[in-house]
Scaffold this motif. Structure first.
Motif, PDB file in Angstrom:
ATOM      1  N   UNK A  11       0.829  -1.329  -0.037  1.00  0.00           N
ATOM      2  CA  UNK A  11       0.092   0.126  -0.036  1.00  0.00           C
ATOM      3  C   UNK A  11       0.885   1.252  -0.178  1.00  0.00           C
ATOM      4  N   UNK A  12       2.127   1.264   0.717  1.00  0.00           N
ATOM      5  CA  UNK A  12       2.934   2.503   0.724  1.00  0.00           C
ATOM      6  C   UNK A  12       3.329   2.688  -0.714  1.00  0.00           C
ATOM      7  N   UNK A  13       3.832   1.614  -1.366  1.00  0.00           N
ATOM      8  CA  UNK A  13       4.337   1.748  -2.673  1.00  0.00           C
ATOM      9  C   UNK A  13       3.410   2.152  -3.838  1.00  0.00           C
ATOM     10  N   UNK A  14       2.122   1.619  -3.705  1.00  0.00           N
ATOM     11  CA  UNK A  14       0.947   2.074  -4.408  1.00  0.00           C
ATOM     12  C   UNK A  14       0.771   3.240  -4.283  1.00  0.00           C
ATOM     13  N   UNK A  15       0.688   3.965  -2.955  1.00  0.00           N
ATOM     14  CA  UNK A  15       0.502   5.288  -2.809  1.00  0.00           C
ATOM     15  C   UNK A  15       1.490   6.265  -3.186  1.00  0.00           C
ATOM     16  N   UNK A  16       2.573   5.631  -3.407  1.00  0.00           N
ATOM     17  CA  UNK A  16       3.806   6.513  -3.788  1.00  0.00           C
ATOM     18  C   UNK A  16       3.863   6.651  -5.316  1.00  0.00           C
ATOM     19  N   UNK A  17       3.429   5.649  -5.979  1.00  0.00           N
ATOM     20  CA  UNK A  17       3.094   5.228  -7.402  1.00  0.00           C
ATOM     21  C   UNK A  17       2.167   6.371  -8.024  1.00  0.00           C
ATOM     22  N   UNK A  18       0.946   6.317  -7.070  1.00  0.00           N
ATOM     23  CA  UNK A  18      -0.383   7.267  -7.430  1.00  0.00           C
ATOM     24  C   UNK A  18       0.300   8.592  -7.525  1.00  0.00           C
ATOM     25  N   UNK A  19       1.129   9.013  -6.349  1.00  0.00           N
ATOM     26  CA  UNK A  19       1.578  10.050  -6.109  1.00  0.00           C
ATOM     27  C   UNK A  19       2.564  10.706  -6.971  1.00  0.00           C
ATOM     28  N   UNK A  20       3.455   9.858  -7.458  1.00  0.00           N
ATOM     29  CA  UNK A  20       4.228  10.087  -8.747  1.00  0.00           C
ATOM     30  C   UNK A  20       3.771  10.338 -10.033  1.00  0.00           C
ATOM     31  N   UNK A  21       2.572   9.294 -10.336  1.00  0.00           N
ATOM     32  CA  UNK A  21       1.885   9.794 -11.502  1.00  0.00           C
ATOM     33  C   UNK A  21       1.098  11.167 -11.621  1.00  0.00           C
ATOM     34  N   UNK A  22       0.351  11.331 -10.429  1.00  0.00           N
ATOM     35  CA  UNK A  22      -0.394  12.694 -10.511  1.00  0.00           C
ATOM     36  C   UNK A  22       0.747  14.030 -10.454  1.00  0.00           C
ATOM     37  N   UNK A  23       1.442  13.732  -9.860  1.00  0.00           N
ATOM     38  CA  UNK A  23       2.348  14.956  -9.807  1.00  0.00           C
ATOM     39  C   UNK A  23       3.166  15.185 -11.256  1.00  0.00           C
ATOM     40  N   UNK A  24       3.554  13.944 -11.666  1.00  0.00           N
ATOM     41  CA  UNK A  24       3.950  14.275 -13.082  1.00  0.00           C
ATOM     42  C   UNK A  24       3.064  14.727 -14.036  1.00  0.00           C
ATOM     43  N   UNK A  25       1.857  14.238 -13.869  1.00  0.00           N
ATOM     44  CA  UNK A  25       0.670  14.657 -14.897  1.00  0.00           C
ATOM     45  C   UNK A  25       0.468  16.242 -14.735  1.00  0.00           C
ATOM     46  N   UNK A  26       0.457  16.418 -13.346  1.00  0.00           N
ATOM     47  CA  UNK A  26       0.302  18.140 -12.907  1.00  0.00           C
ATOM     48  C   UNK A  26       1.377  18.978 -13.739  1.00  0.00           C
ATOM     49  N   UNK A  27       2.823  18.289 -13.585  1.00  0.00           N
ATOM     50  CA  UNK A  27       3.832  19.110 -13.965  1.00  0.00           C
ATOM     51  C   UNK A  27       3.899  19.151 -15.300  1.00  0.00           C
ATOM     52  N   UNK A  28       3.559  18.368 -16.188  1.00  0.00           N
ATOM     53  CA  UNK A  28       3.283  18.424 -17.548  1.00  0.00           C
ATOM     54  C   UNK A  28       2.357  19.515 -18.132  1.00  0.00           C
ATOM     55  N   UNK A  29       1.185  19.433 -17.467  1.00  0.00           N
ATOM     56  CA  UNK A  29       0.077  20.264 -17.803  1.00  0.00           C
ATOM     57  C   UNK A  29       0.353  21.726 -17.349  1.00  0.00           C
ATOM     58  N   UNK A  30       1.102  21.925 -16.161  1.00  0.00           N
ATOM     59  CA  UNK A  30       1.353  23.134 -15.615  1.00  0.00           C
ATOM     60  C   UNK A  30       2.636  23.908 -16.599  1.00  0.00           C
ATOM     61  N   UNK A  31       3.330  22.886 -16.954  1.00  0.00           N
ATOM     62  CA  UNK A  31       4.547  23.326 -17.995  1.00  0.00           C
ATOM     63  C   UNK A  31       4.037  23.759 -19.219  1.00  0.00           C
ATOM     64  N   UNK A  32       3.092  22.883 -19.641  1.00  0.00           N
ATOM     65  CA  UNK A  32       2.563  23.146 -21.220  1.00  0.00           C
ATOM     66  C   UNK A  32       1.944  24.531 -20.964  1.00  0.00           C
ATOM     67  N   UNK A  33       0.938  24.764 -19.955  1.00  0.00           N
ATOM     68  CA  UNK A  33       0.144  25.931 -19.866  1.00  0.00           C
ATOM     69  C   UNK A  33       1.163  26.970 -19.659  1.00  0.00           C
ATOM     70  N   UNK A  34       1.977  27.157 -18.831  1.00  0.00           N
ATOM     71  CA  UNK A  34       2.979  28.265 -18.678  1.00  0.00           C
ATOM     72  C   UNK A  34       3.907  28.553 -19.872  1.00  0.00           C
ATOM     73  N   UNK A  35       4.123  27.684 -20.770  1.00  0.00           N
ATOM     74  CA  UNK A  35       4.964  27.834 -21.990  1.00  0.00           C
ATOM     75  C   UNK A  35       3.974  28.352 -23.043  1.00  0.00           C
ATOM     76  N   UNK A  36       2.811  27.806 -22.978  1.00  0.00           N
ATOM     77  CA  UNK A  36       1.873  28.580 -23.933  1.00  0.00           C
ATOM     78  C   UNK A  36       1.674  30.196 -23.347  1.00  0.00           C
ATOM     79  N   UNK A  37       1.339  30.371 -22.190  1.00  0.00           N
ATOM     80  CA  UNK A  37       1.149  31.625 -21.699  1.00  0.00           C
ATOM     81  C   UNK A  37       2.155  32.722 -21.867  1.00  0.00           C
TER      82      UNK A  37
END
Length: 68
Positions: A11-37
């Protein structure tokens, strides 16, 4: 000290994997938005933000798994 149960570790590693996926997804979309802005021609932040997230999470894993 008692050893942790395998299910707790899973459960600890599954939580970390979900955190990693969510953080990477948010970072990619934030980076795309900032670059476009900002109108930057080369998408620098779409590369740098996920890289920064990976570095921070790697440091977190090392701290969490290292024994004192």
């Amino acid at each position: 000290m008692e050893e942790e149960k395998p299910r707790n570790q899973l459960m600890q590693y599954a939580g970390f994997a979900a955190q990693l996926a969510g953080a990477l997804l948010a970072a990619v979309f934030a980076g795309k938005w900032i670059d476009k802005y900002t109108g930057i021609d080369f998408p620098i932040l779409i590369w740098l933000l996920p890289l920064l997230v990976l570095i921070v999470l790697l440091i977190k894993v090392v701290k969490d798994t290292s024994k004192k």
